[in-house]
Design a protein around this motif. Structure first.
Motif, mmCIF file in Angstrom:
data_model
loop_
_atom_site.group_PDB
_atom_site.id
_atom_site.type_symbol
_atom_site.label_atom_id
_atom_site.label_comp_id
_atom_site.label_asym_id
_atom_site.label_seq_id
_atom_site.Cartn_x
_atom_site.Cartn_y
_atom_site.Cartn_z
ATOM 1 N N THR A 41 0.748 -1.121 0.045
ATOM 2 C CA THR A 41 -0.014 -0.110 -0.010
ATOM 3 C C THR A 41 0.853 1.240 0.161
ATOM 4 O OG1 THR A 41 -1.771 -1.080 1.096
ATOM 5 C CG2 THR A 41 -1.796 1.305 1.069
ATOM 6 N N PRO A 42 0.735 2.073 -1.185
ATOM 7 C CA PRO A 42 1.441 3.283 -1.252
ATOM 8 C C PRO A 42 0.591 4.067 -0.808
ATOM 9 C CG PRO A 42 0.979 2.621 -3.423
ATOM 10 C CD PRO A 42 0.542 1.599 -2.593
ATOM 11 N N SER A 43 0.832 5.159 0.071
ATOM 12 C CA SER A 43 0.180 6.101 0.587
ATOM 13 C C SER A 43 0.824 7.621 0.975
ATOM 14 C CB SER A 43 -0.424 5.511 1.815
ATOM 15 O OG SER A 43 -1.485 6.565 2.367
ATOM 16 N N ILE A 44 0.241 8.395 0.315
ATOM 17 C CA ILE A 44 0.591 9.726 0.753
ATOM 18 C C ILE A 44 -0.812 10.396 1.455
ATOM 19 C CG2 ILE A 44 1.775 10.416 -1.415
ATOM 20 C CD1 ILE A 44 -0.513 11.976 -2.744
ATOM 21 N N ARG A 45 -1.785 9.754 1.803
ATOM 22 C CA ARG A 45 -2.922 10.052 3.014
ATOM 23 C C ARG A 45 -2.996 9.056 3.942
ATOM 24 N NH1 ARG A 45 -7.236 9.706 -1.907
ATOM 25 N NH2 ARG A 45 -6.453 7.565 -1.810
ATOM 26 N N PRO A 46 -2.133 8.921 4.860
ATOM 27 C CA PRO A 46 -1.942 8.047 5.784
ATOM 28 C C PRO A 46 -3.178 7.951 6.911
ATOM 29 C CG PRO A 46 -0.455 9.851 6.451
ATOM 30 C CD PRO A 46 -1.255 10.029 4.933
ATOM 31 N N GLU A 47 -3.996 8.844 6.664
ATOM 32 C CA GLU A 47 -5.328 8.740 7.647
ATOM 33 C C GLU A 47 -6.272 7.866 6.894
ATOM 34 O OE1 GLU A 47 -5.912 12.009 4.289
ATOM 35 O OE2 GLU A 47 -4.305 11.504 6.013
ATOM 36 N N GLY A 48 -5.887 7.425 5.556
ATOM 37 C CA GLY A 48 -6.738 6.252 4.749
ATOM 38 C C GLY A 48 -6.305 4.755 4.921
ATOM 39 N N LEU A 49 -5.223 4.630 5.829
ATOM 40 C CA LEU A 49 -4.735 3.356 6.175
ATOM 41 C C LEU A 49 -5.663 2.719 7.138
ATOM 42 C CD1 LEU A 49 -1.055 4.133 6.041
ATOM 43 C CD2 LEU A 49 -2.059 2.916 4.205
ATOM 44 N N ALA A 50 -6.262 3.336 7.935
ATOM 45 C CA ALA A 50 -7.065 2.602 8.859
ATOM 46 C C ALA A 50 -8.089 1.928 8.302
ATOM 47 C CB ALA A 50 -7.808 3.942 9.936
ATOM 48 N N ARG A 51 -8.784 2.276 7.062
ATOM 49 C CA ARG A 51 -9.836 1.409 6.584
ATOM 50 C C ARG A 51 -8.916 0.134 6.072
ATOM 51 N NH1 ARG A 51 -14.694 2.981 4.092
ATOM 52 N NH2 ARG A 51 -15.337 1.540 2.351
ATOM 53 N N VAL A 52 -8.106 0.369 5.427
ATOM 54 C CA VAL A 52 -7.153 -0.786 4.737
ATOM 55 C C VAL A 52 -6.721 -1.792 5.856
ATOM 56 C CG1 VAL A 52 -5.149 -1.920 3.498
ATOM 57 C CG2 VAL A 52 -6.288 0.572 2.832
ATOM 58 N N ARG A 53 -6.447 -1.269 7.100
ATOM 59 C CA ARG A 53 -5.995 -2.058 8.139
ATOM 60 C C ARG A 53 -7.218 -2.770 8.524
ATOM 61 N NH1 ARG A 53 -5.057 1.403 12.857
ATOM 62 N NH2 ARG A 53 -7.648 1.164 12.708
ATOM 63 N N ASP A 54 -8.371 -2.081 8.795
ATOM 64 C CA ASP A 54 -9.413 -2.692 9.334
ATOM 65 C C ASP A 54 -9.976 -4.040 8.670
ATOM 66 O OD1 ASP A 54 -9.304 -1.000 11.429
ATOM 67 O OD2 ASP A 54 -11.010 0.195 10.911
ATOM 68 N N SER A 55 -9.854 -3.749 7.308
ATOM 69 C CA SER A 55 -10.325 -4.907 6.394
ATOM 70 C C SER A 55 -9.303 -6.038 6.202
ATOM 71 C CB SER A 55 -10.565 -4.284 4.830
ATOM 72 O OG SER A 55 -9.421 -4.064 4.175
ATOM 73 N N LEU A 56 -8.060 -5.731 6.472
ATOM 74 C CA LEU A 56 -6.989 -6.665 6.575
ATOM 75 C C LEU A 56 -6.955 -7.716 7.922
ATOM 76 C CD1 LEU A 56 -3.886 -4.959 5.018
ATOM 77 C CD2 LEU A 56 -5.567 -6.689 3.941
ATOM 78 N N LEU A 57 -7.457 -6.763 8.901
ATOM 79 C CA LEU A 57 -7.621 -7.578 10.145
ATOM 80 C C LEU A 57 -8.685 -8.649 10.293
ATOM 81 C CD1 LEU A 57 -7.147 -4.540 12.631
ATOM 82 C CD2 LEU A 57 -5.776 -6.444 12.528
ATOM 83 N N VAL A 58 -9.706 -8.637 9.279
ATOM 84 C CA VAL A 58 -10.598 -9.492 9.481
ATOM 85 C C VAL A 58 -10.658 -10.529 8.392
ATOM 86 C CG1 VAL A 58 -12.206 -7.966 10.655
ATOM 87 C CG2 VAL A 58 -12.343 -8.148 8.190
ATOM 88 N N GLN A 59 -9.434 -10.765 7.608
ATOM 89 C CA GLN A 59 -9.464 -11.555 6.518
ATOM 90 C C GLN A 59 -9.575 -12.814 6.918
ATOM 91 O OE1 GLN A 59 -9.155 -10.807 2.885
ATOM 92 N NE2 GLN A 59 -10.008 -9.133 4.090
ATOM 93 N N THR A 60 -10.043 -13.731 5.958
ATOM 94 C CA THR A 60 -10.059 -15.231 6.325
ATOM 95 C C THR A 60 -8.849 -16.122 6.117
ATOM 96 O OG1 THR A 60 -11.124 -15.660 4.264
ATOM 97 C CG2 THR A 60 -12.591 -15.300 6.103
ATOM 98 N N PHE A 61 -8.151 -15.220 5.017
ATOM 99 C CA PHE A 61 -6.814 -15.867 4.777
ATOM 100 C C PHE A 61 -5.746 -15.161 5.683
ATOM 101 C CE2 PHE A 61 -2.768 -15.810 2.144
ATOM 102 C CZ PHE A 61 -3.061 -17.370 1.515
ATOM 103 N N PRO A 62 -4.977 -15.980 6.525
ATOM 104 C CA PRO A 62 -4.006 -15.447 7.224
ATOM 105 C C PRO A 62 -2.555 -15.262 7.374
ATOM 106 C CG PRO A 62 -4.350 -17.814 8.090
ATOM 107 C CD PRO A 62 -5.292 -17.428 6.742
#
Length: 135
Positions: A41-62
Motif C-alpha cells: 500500500t503506497p500512501s500519501i494519505r496516511p489517514e486512509g490506512l485505517a480503512r485498509v488495516r481494518d479490512s485486513l484484520l478480518v481476512q479469512t486468509f491469515p
C-alpha cells in the motif's frame, strides 16, 4: 502528519501499529508461519490506512504481510515506493491495495484461490462502487 516510509513492520505485526504509531491490536505474528501474500500500500494519505488495516484484520486468509510506504512524495516517486515494497515482499503473490480501500473479509482468499488455479501475472482494479451495477 509526517511519517517514516518504514511503517511496514514485519508481516502481520505491522497491523499492530495504527497510523499514529501506537500498539492497539493483539499479537498476531504467531499466525504468520508462512507468508503467501504480500499486500502493498503506497500512501500519501496516511489517514486512509485505517480503512485498509481494518479490512485486513478480518481476512479469512491469515498468511499475509502488509507493507506500507507513507509520504513518499518529495523524496521519491510512486514507482520507487512500489519497487521498495516489492523488494521487501516475502509473499509468493503481491496484491496492491490503495489507501481508503476496504476489501471483503474473503478478499485475500479469493486472490489466492485465483492465483492457485492459474499462476501468473494478474492485474485487477481494487476500488469502490458508487452505485449498484445494472445486470
Amino acid at each position: 502528519m509526517e511519517k517514516n516510509t518504514d511503517y511496514l513492520g514485519d508481516g502481520i505485526s505491522s497491523l499492530q501499529q495504527d497510523i499514529h504509531g501506537s500498539t492497539t491490536l493483539p499479537d498476531m505474528k504467531t499466525i504468520m508461519e508462512e507468508v503467501k501474500i504480500s499486500v502493498v500500500t503506497p500512501s500519501i494519505r496516511p489517514e486512509g490506512l485505517a480503512r485498509v488495516r481494518d479490512s485486513l484484520l478480518v481476512q479469512t486468509f491469515p498468511h499475509f504481510e502488509w507493507l506500507v510506504e507513507i509520504n513518499w512524495t518529495g523524496r521519491t516517486d510512486f514507482n520507487t515506493a512500489m519497487n521498495r515494497m516489492i523488494r521487501r515482499a516475502r509473499g509468493e503473490l503481491i496484491v496492491s491495495i490503495q489507501d481508503y480501500i476496504h476489501i471483503p473479509e474473503d478478499g485475500l482468499q479469493k486472490f489466492w484461490d485465483a492465483y492457485q488455479e492459474k499462476p501468473g501475472f494478474y492485474t485487477a482494479p481494487v476500488g469502490k462502487i458508487i452505485e449498484p451495477l445494472d445486470t
